[in-house]
Design a protein around this motif. Structure first.
Motif, PDB file in Angstrom:
ATOM      1  N   LEU A 248       5.365  32.853 -65.980  1.00  0.00           N
ATOM      2  CA  LEU A 248       4.466  32.252 -65.310  1.00  0.00           C
ATOM      3  C   LEU A 248       5.151  31.568 -63.685  1.00  0.00           C
ATOM      4  O   LEU A 248       6.157  31.106 -63.745  1.00  0.00           O
ATOM      5  CB  LEU A 248       3.875  30.727 -65.841  1.00  0.00           C
ATOM      6  N   ALA A 249       4.312  32.228 -62.989  1.00  0.00           N
ATOM      7  CA  ALA A 249       4.775  31.774 -61.573  1.00  0.00           C
ATOM      8  C   ALA A 249       3.942  30.202 -61.185  1.00  0.00           C
ATOM      9  O   ALA A 249       2.823  30.371 -61.165  1.00  0.00           O
ATOM     10  CB  ALA A 249       4.366  32.553 -60.345  1.00  0.00           C
ATOM     11  N   TYR A 250       4.697  29.250 -60.978  1.00  0.00           N
ATOM     12  CA  TYR A 250       3.943  27.648 -60.672  1.00  0.00           C
ATOM     13  C   TYR A 250       4.451  27.494 -59.404  1.00  0.00           C
ATOM     14  O   TYR A 250       5.593  27.146 -58.978  1.00  0.00           O
ATOM     15  CB  TYR A 250       4.771  26.892 -61.880  1.00  0.00           C
ATOM     16  N   ASN A 251       3.199  26.855 -58.658  1.00  0.00           N
ATOM     17  CA  ASN A 251       3.264  26.591 -57.309  1.00  0.00           C
ATOM     18  C   ASN A 251       3.940  25.147 -57.420  1.00  0.00           C
ATOM     19  O   ASN A 251       3.206  24.096 -58.065  1.00  0.00           O
ATOM     20  CB  ASN A 251       2.050  26.511 -56.776  1.00  0.00           C
ATOM     21  N   ASP A 252       5.136  25.043 -56.979  1.00  0.00           N
ATOM     22  CA  ASP A 252       5.921  23.629 -57.306  1.00  0.00           C
ATOM     23  C   ASP A 252       5.464  22.671 -56.246  1.00  0.00           C
ATOM     24  O   ASP A 252       5.656  21.395 -56.520  1.00  0.00           O
ATOM     25  CB  ASP A 252       7.257  24.062 -56.855  1.00  0.00           C
ATOM     26  N   GLN A 253       4.657  22.913 -55.363  1.00  0.00           N
ATOM     27  CA  GLN A 253       4.164  21.877 -54.213  1.00  0.00           C
ATOM     28  C   GLN A 253       2.851  21.513 -54.458  1.00  0.00           C
ATOM     29  O   GLN A 253       2.481  20.439 -53.790  1.00  0.00           O
ATOM     30  CB  GLN A 253       4.227  22.736 -52.916  1.00  0.00           C
ATOM     31  N   THR A 254       2.064  22.006 -55.299  1.00  0.00           N
ATOM     32  CA  THR A 254       0.821  21.283 -55.991  1.00  0.00           C
ATOM     33  C   THR A 254       0.782  21.297 -57.411  1.00  0.00           C
ATOM     34  O   THR A 254       1.483  22.077 -58.315  1.00  0.00           O
ATOM     35  CB  THR A 254      -0.422  22.520 -55.227  1.00  0.00           C
ATOM     36  N   SER A 255       0.014  20.460 -57.872  1.00  0.00           N
ATOM     37  CA  SER A 255       0.024  20.270 -59.304  1.00  0.00           C
ATOM     38  C   SER A 255      -1.514  19.639 -59.539  1.00  0.00           C
ATOM     39  O   SER A 255      -2.051  18.943 -58.635  1.00  0.00           O
ATOM     40  CB  SER A 255       0.971  19.361 -59.948  1.00  0.00           C
ATOM     41  N   SER A 256      -1.866  19.877 -60.922  1.00  0.00           N
ATOM     42  CA  SER A 256      -3.219  19.187 -61.250  1.00  0.00           C
ATOM     43  C   SER A 256      -3.096  19.100 -62.857  1.00  0.00           C
ATOM     44  O   SER A 256      -1.995  19.651 -63.253  1.00  0.00           O
ATOM     45  CB  SER A 256      -4.390  20.154 -60.958  1.00  0.00           C
ATOM     46  N   PRO A 257      -3.917  18.269 -63.494  1.00  0.00           N
ATOM     47  CA  PRO A 257      -3.864  18.273 -64.751  1.00  0.00           C
ATOM     48  C   PRO A 257      -3.792  19.495 -65.588  1.00  0.00           C
ATOM     49  O   PRO A 257      -3.023  19.998 -66.605  1.00  0.00           O
ATOM     50  CB  PRO A 257      -4.929  17.388 -65.217  1.00  0.00           C
ATOM     51  N   GLU A 258      -4.632  20.482 -64.935  1.00  0.00           N
ATOM     52  CA  GLU A 258      -4.888  21.883 -65.453  1.00  0.00           C
ATOM     53  C   GLU A 258      -3.456  22.449 -65.490  1.00  0.00           C
ATOM     54  O   GLU A 258      -3.275  23.394 -66.339  1.00  0.00           O
ATOM     55  CB  GLU A 258      -6.126  22.803 -64.924  1.00  0.00           C
ATOM     56  N   THR A 259      -2.967  22.725 -64.221  1.00  0.00           N
ATOM     57  CA  THR A 259      -1.640  23.530 -63.904  1.00  0.00           C
ATOM     58  C   THR A 259      -0.582  22.846 -65.026  1.00  0.00           C
ATOM     59  O   THR A 259       0.234  23.565 -65.410  1.00  0.00           O
ATOM     60  CB  THR A 259      -1.328  23.408 -62.468  1.00  0.00           C
TER      61      THR A 259
END
Length: 303
Positions: A248-259
């Motif tokens: 999984l590539a995860y954008n470290d600069q944005t987040s949300s409950p779903e991510t």
């Protein structure tokens, strides 16, 4: 994705007066006041590339340069608008990613040329398909950008043309090495299924031949800041509970409950999580940043 970096409040009063007095770009490339070429880039990704080519002969302002900053929430200031108004060269990503650059340029009536990297890339073919505007993960595009920046800096300071060309050649060699590494990885990992929270590393995945199987409704909703449809979230979570994907590539600069849910699902299933960013981490230049991304993806695929 459209208009993600566009939180641009109006700047009035003293700021507007400052813009009026500084609207004309220096034809000699000396708008910075210290004999260097003044360049304003929308992010430090492009600022790094300009700095590598221009060296001491450029003064670079990167509007988005904080690795802890959510690049989707940008607010302008009088200082930012003043820098744009005094620039000899502007660099924007384009493709709806950083429309604030157009707003800033229009407000300042700058005469500086603008490099639109999406247009330069030739990757946007139009049509109904959703376009991935994160072209800074496309190494062939960055090779084109290096050549264009070198040409424009040389026009602004002809006396340093040889320096700019030598630096551009050296940087191009490094970028071609990155291309070669991804081509080698493709021989081993082409067709492997992967996922991402947003299509930030999409061009890197394409270069390696990886198959992104993230439901489009999930990644598009995250990218736009919209609510994720429950069915899309469930389908995304199943990628990890069923161990369908290799990473999984995860954008470290944005987040949300779903991510966060998706990241937890990956962790619980022992699926490697690779953090990706849209701006340079502190202390990195473009090449070292992308080398670290390639190394992280390779390490995840090897598990």
């Amino acid at each position: 994705m459209q208009n993600r970096l566009l939180a641009l409040p109006l700047v009035a009063g003293a700021a507007a007066l400052a813009l009026t007095g500084c609207a004309t770009s220096s034809a000699s490339g000396d708008a910075s006041g210290d004999g260097t070429i003044a360049v304003v880039a929308s992010t430090n990704v492009y600022g790094s590339i300009v700095q590598s080519i221009g060296g001491d002969h450029v003064s670079v302002t990167s509007i988005l340069n904080d690795p802890s900053q959510d690049p989707h929430s940008f607010e302008s200031s009088a200082k930012t608008q003043l820098a744009v108004s005094k620039a000899d060269l502007l660099i924007e990503n384009g493709g709806g990613y950083d429309d604030f650059m157009t707003t800033l340029a229009d407000a300042s009536t700058t005469k500086a040329d603008t490099i639109n990297v999406v247009k330069l890339s030739g990757l946007d073919k139009g049509g109904d398909a959703e376009f991935n505007e994160h072209v800074f993960y496309s190494y062939p595009t960055m090779v084109k950008l290096v050549a264009d920046v070198s040409k424009r800096l040389s026009a602004l300071d002809e006396g340093e043309k040889a320096t700019f060309q030598d630096n551009a050649d050296a940087l191009t060699t490094k970028l071609e090495r990155l291309e070669s590494e991804t081509a080698d990885l493709q021989k081993t990992y082409a067709g492997e299924k992967v996922s991402y929270t947003e299509p930030v590393p999409g061009y890197l995945f394409d270069a390696i031949g990886l198959d992104n199987v993230t439901p489009e409704a999930f990644s598009e909703a995250i990218e736009e800041g919209d609510d994720v449809p429950p069915a899309a979230l469930n389908d995304t979570l199943k990628l990890f509970t069923n161990k369908t994907v290799q990473l999984l590539a995860y954008n470290d600069q944005t987040s949300s409950p779903e991510t966060e849910q998706v990241k937890k699902a990956a962790d619980d299933a022992d699926v490697p999580v690779v953090g990706v960013t849209e701006t340079l981490p502190k202390g990195e230049d473009y090449v070292s940043w992308q080398q670290a991304n390639i190394d992280a993806v390779q390490a995840a695929l090897q598990k």
